[in-house]
Design a protein around this motif. Structure first.
Motif, PDB file in Angstrom:
ATOM      1  N   THR A   1     -13.446 -12.662   0.726  1.00  0.00           N
ATOM      2  CA  THR A   1     -12.122 -12.402   0.114  1.00  0.00           C
ATOM      3  C   THR A   1     -10.745 -12.590   1.738  1.00  0.00           C
ATOM      4  OG1 THR A   1     -11.467 -10.162   1.083  1.00  0.00           O
ATOM      5  CG2 THR A   1     -12.741 -10.030  -1.258  1.00  0.00           C
ATOM      6  N   THR A   2     -11.075 -13.177   2.165  1.00  0.00           N
ATOM      7  CA  THR A   2     -10.632 -13.960   4.038  1.00  0.00           C
ATOM      8  C   THR A   2     -10.973 -15.101   3.898  1.00  0.00           C
ATOM      9  OG1 THR A   2     -11.685 -12.083   5.652  1.00  0.00           O
ATOM     10  CG2 THR A   2      -9.953 -11.193   4.927  1.00  0.00           C
TER      11      THR A   2
ATOM     12  N   SER B   1     -16.067  -7.971  -5.344  1.00  0.00           N
ATOM     13  CA  SER B   1     -14.575  -8.312  -4.615  1.00  0.00           C
ATOM     14  C   SER B   1     -13.762  -8.073  -6.158  1.00  0.00           C
ATOM     15  CB  SER B   1     -14.067  -9.377  -4.948  1.00  0.00           C
ATOM     16  OG  SER B   1     -12.665  -9.679  -5.447  1.00  0.00           O
TER      17      SER B   1
ATOM     18  N   LYS C   1     -10.749  -8.507  -7.971  1.00  0.00           N
ATOM     19  CA  LYS C   1     -10.348  -9.094  -8.646  1.00  0.00           C
ATOM     20  C   LYS C   1     -11.453  -9.094  -9.938  1.00  0.00           C
ATOM     21  CE  LYS C   1     -12.100 -13.520  -6.664  1.00  0.00           C
ATOM     22  NZ  LYS C   1     -11.345 -14.886  -5.854  1.00  0.00           N
TER      23      LYS C   1
ATOM     24  N   MET D   1     -11.507  -5.704   5.539  1.00  0.00           N
ATOM     25  CA  MET D   1     -10.535  -6.659   5.039  1.00  0.00           C
ATOM     26  C   MET D   1      -9.884  -6.231   3.525  1.00  0.00           C
ATOM     27  SD  MET D   1      -9.330  -7.376   7.518  1.00  0.00           S
ATOM     28  CE  MET D   1      -7.909  -8.802   7.158  1.00  0.00           C
ATOM     29  N   GLU D   2     -10.878  -6.731   2.466  1.00  0.00           N
ATOM     30  CA  GLU D   2     -10.595  -5.617   1.285  1.00  0.00           C
ATOM     31  C   GLU D   2     -10.216  -5.164   0.867  1.00  0.00           C
ATOM     32  OE1 GLU D   2     -14.022  -6.819  -1.078  1.00  0.00           O
ATOM     33  OE2 GLU D   2     -14.458  -8.604  -1.092  1.00  0.00           O
TER      34      GLU D   2
ATOM     35  N   VAL E   1      -7.936  -2.886   3.217  1.00  0.00           N
ATOM     36  CA  VAL E   1      -6.860  -3.096   2.812  1.00  0.00           C
ATOM     37  C   VAL E   1      -6.085  -3.920   2.740  1.00  0.00           C
ATOM     38  CG1 VAL E   1      -5.284  -4.261   4.867  1.00  0.00           C
ATOM     39  CG2 VAL E   1      -7.403  -3.119   5.824  1.00  0.00           C
ATOM     40  N   ASP E   2      -6.596  -4.918   1.732  1.00  0.00           N
ATOM     41  CA  ASP E   2      -5.617  -5.974   1.040  1.00  0.00           C
ATOM     42  C   ASP E   2      -5.176  -5.459  -0.601  1.00  0.00           C
ATOM     43  OD1 ASP E   2      -5.366  -7.766   2.798  1.00  0.00           O
ATOM     44  OD2 ASP E   2      -7.292  -9.075   1.928  1.00  0.00           O
ATOM     45  N   PHE E   3      -6.471  -4.102  -0.903  1.00  0.00           N
ATOM     46  CA  PHE E   3      -6.596  -3.287  -2.512  1.00  0.00           C
ATOM     47  C   PHE E   3      -4.881  -2.411  -1.730  1.00  0.00           C
ATOM     48  CE2 PHE E   3      -7.147   0.593  -3.769  1.00  0.00           C
ATOM     49  CZ  PHE E   3      -7.208  -0.219  -6.156  1.00  0.00           C
TER      50      PHE E   3
ATOM     51  N   ALA F   1      -2.441  -2.312   0.078  1.00  0.00           N
ATOM     52  CA  ALA F   1      -1.091  -2.872   0.901  1.00  0.00           C
ATOM     53  C   ALA F   1      -0.806  -3.581  -0.923  1.00  0.00           C
ATOM     54  CB  ALA F   1      -1.877  -3.869   1.772  1.00  0.00           C
ATOM     55  N   LEU F   2      -1.460  -3.795  -1.466  1.00  0.00           N
ATOM     56  CA  LEU F   2      -1.088  -4.206  -2.553  1.00  0.00           C
ATOM     57  C   LEU F   2      -0.729  -2.675  -4.018  1.00  0.00           C
ATOM     58  CD1 LEU F   2      -3.577  -7.112  -3.426  1.00  0.00           C
ATOM     59  CD2 LEU F   2      -0.619  -7.468  -2.306  1.00  0.00           C
TER      60      LEU F   2
ATOM     61  N   ARG G   1      -2.364   2.032   6.461  1.00  0.00           N
ATOM     62  CA  ARG G   1      -1.464   2.032   4.644  1.00  0.00           C
ATOM     63  C   ARG G   1      -1.579   2.740   3.889  1.00  0.00           C
ATOM     64  NH1 ARG G   1      -0.418  -3.696   4.708  1.00  0.00           N
ATOM     65  NH2 ARG G   1      -0.770  -4.729   6.506  1.00  0.00           N
TER      66      ARG G   1
END
Length: 500
Positions: free
Chosen positions: A40-41, A71, A73, A115-116, A118-120, A122-123, A184
């Motif tokens: 994803t990154t 993923s 998404k 990393m996925e 963290v992104d999840f 954060a959103l 987070r």
């Protein structure tokens, strides 16, 4: 190697497994609907060999019934929290980073998964369920909480002189992302403190504080931010966090004098003190006297002095009546044989005196200026110069002026001795300036004190002369006695014999 690694896991999971066993799973390949895993990154496709190996090492999570290699998404919004739990279970596997060539593809897959996550988080995801919170805490337990080997080479977070290089954890490529994820997660609006306090409990916090002994400064910096956020969000845990930090300080002061995270813990406590309500509770004052002031005692004070001084000054600003207590504590632990620490103590004293009230100042001015006078006469020019700098501070000069009848008789002998015999020209010049300030402040008082000092010096000289004459008479009497056996003989001083 792969067989040895797979032997850590149960061969076949049961359908009744829950999030309490995040490492459980089979060695079979993931579900067939995962056509091709993409990062994803970076967006680069992981090779088919890496996918097969990773699928064996990181089996499908039966916790939520969703393949963790998908993923976010690629799944409906209603299933993303289950996928979050599955990915957390996948990341519970811990690798050995001492060998960089070992399990490279699996390590990369775990890094991408982190990393996925963290992104999840954060959103602004949906509200975290108890199952998700528990899975997150279990992942932290598996990856972060560990016992550090004893290190007898360093006593605290780096040497005062900065000669020791900091130690960096080889697993930081994963640990750094995990700390970011935990931060987070804790600060997320989707995490309800009422639910999370069951899992982010005393045991979790204790293990988190134990990690402050890490030699990696990056890890301590992350822990500092996370613990501060936990303190802010979980009000029920605040007394326990303060007590646990206090226990770390006590062990450091009275037992080991070895800990890498004292500076970071003090930085947290400094911000905590800023939030104390007035009047201060008795437990906070006790902590000041029993923990913070004795922290001036260890020899590695220079490593955390700035943070400690900030905590002390915050207490004094909150309640000015504590200034006399702090000054008495500093005088109690005064480093007579350590000039570097003396300079630090003098700097902290100046900060405290800038905010002290006249009443509190009068309680401690006699022992305080007796110690300052000793510092003025120090043969170390940095200590002497730092003590004389007090008279460059207008607030301190004003306090001295109001109490000059008490302070001048204490300080004047130190000034006169400096003028007579100090070796450093800069110290001599500063001494003359201070002497001039006193004459301008109250010349009659200065002359009276100076006359008294001159009389005392004359008396001391007279006593010394009488003592010398007495010894000379004894030497003459002994020299006239006949030398016989078993009779004590006066030995001529070395200087006299050399002269002869």
């Amino acid at each position: 190697m792969l067989k040895q690694f797979l032997s850590r896991f149960p061969r076949k999971p049961s359908k009744s497994d829950s999030v309490d066993r995040p490492r459980s799973g089979s060695g079979s390949s993931p579900s067939s609907h995962d056509g091709g895993l993409q990062r994803t990154t970076s967006g680069n496709v992981i090779s088919s060999i890496a996918k097969r190996t990773s699928s064996a090492v990181f089996p499908s999570s039966v916790v939520a019934g969703i393949e963790p290699l998908l993923s976010f998404k690629d799944v409906p919004s209603s299933e993303r929290l289950n996928l979050f739990i599955s990915k957390l279970s996948l990341c519970c596997v811990v690798f050995d980073f001492n060998d960089p060539s070992k399990s490279t593809s699996e390590k990369e897959l775990k890094r991408v998964t982190l990393m996925e996550l963290v992104d999840f988080v954060a959103l602004d995801p949906p509200r975290f369920t108890e199952q998700a919170i528990l899975a997150m805490c279990k992942m932290c337990v598996n990856n972060l909480f560990r016992v550090f080997p004893p290190n007898y080479g360093s006593s605290t977070s780096g040497c005062e002189n900065g000669d020791d290089e900091p130690m960096f954890d080889p697993a930081w490529s994963h640990l750094g992302i995990m700390y970011d994820l935990l931060l987070r997660f804790v600060t997320s609006s989707s995490l309800e403190a009422k639910i999370a306090k069951k899992y982010i409990n005393h045991e979790f916090i204790l293990n988190l504080i134990d990690l402050f002994d890490s030699e990696d400064p990056r890890e301590r910096e992350c822990l500092k931010t996370i613990l501060h956020r936990i303190y802010g969000k979980f009000m029920v845990h605040r007394p326990y966090i303060r007590r646990t930090i206090g226990n770390v300080f006590y062990a450091y002061i009275y037992e080991t004098e070895r800990h890498n995270g004292i500076a970071e813990l003090l930085e947290i406590f400094g911000s905590v003190v800023c939030g104390f309500a007035l009047p201060l509770k008795e437990e906070h004052k006790i902590f000041l006297w029993r923990a913070l002031i004795p922290l001036h005692k260890p020899k590695y004070l220079g490593v955390y002095f700035q943070q400690l001084s900030y905590c002390i000054t915050q207490f004094v600003e909150k309640e000015p009546k504590l200034a006399s207590i702090v000054i008495r504590g500093l005088l109690k632990y005064w480093p007579i044989t350590n000039s570097q620490k003396e300079v630090m103590f003098l700097s902290e004293l100046e900060e405290i005196l800038e905010g002290i009230t006249l009443g509190e100042f009068q309680k401690v001015m006699v022992p305080l200026f007796w110690r300052i006078g000793c510092c003025i006469n120090s043969s170390n020019f940095q200590v002497a110069e730092r003590a004389l700098f007090f008279w460059n501070n207008d607030q301190i000069v004003d306090l001295i002026a109001h109490n000059r009848h008490v302070i001048l008789p204490i300080i004047l002998p130190a000034l006169e001795r400096n003028i007579q015999s100090h070796w450093n020209q800069s110290v001599l010049n500063s001494t003359l300036n201070v002497r001039k300030m006193f004459t301008e402040m109250d010349d009659p008082l200065f002359q009276a004190c100076h006359d008294h000092f001159t009389e005392e010096q004359a008396k001391v000289s007279l006593v010394a002369e009488e003592r010398k004459e007495s010894w000379e008479r004894l030497e003459n009497a002994a020299s006239l006695q006949p030398l016989t056996e078993n009779t004590a003989v006066l030995v001529t001083p070395l200087a006299t014999s050399v002269t002869c």
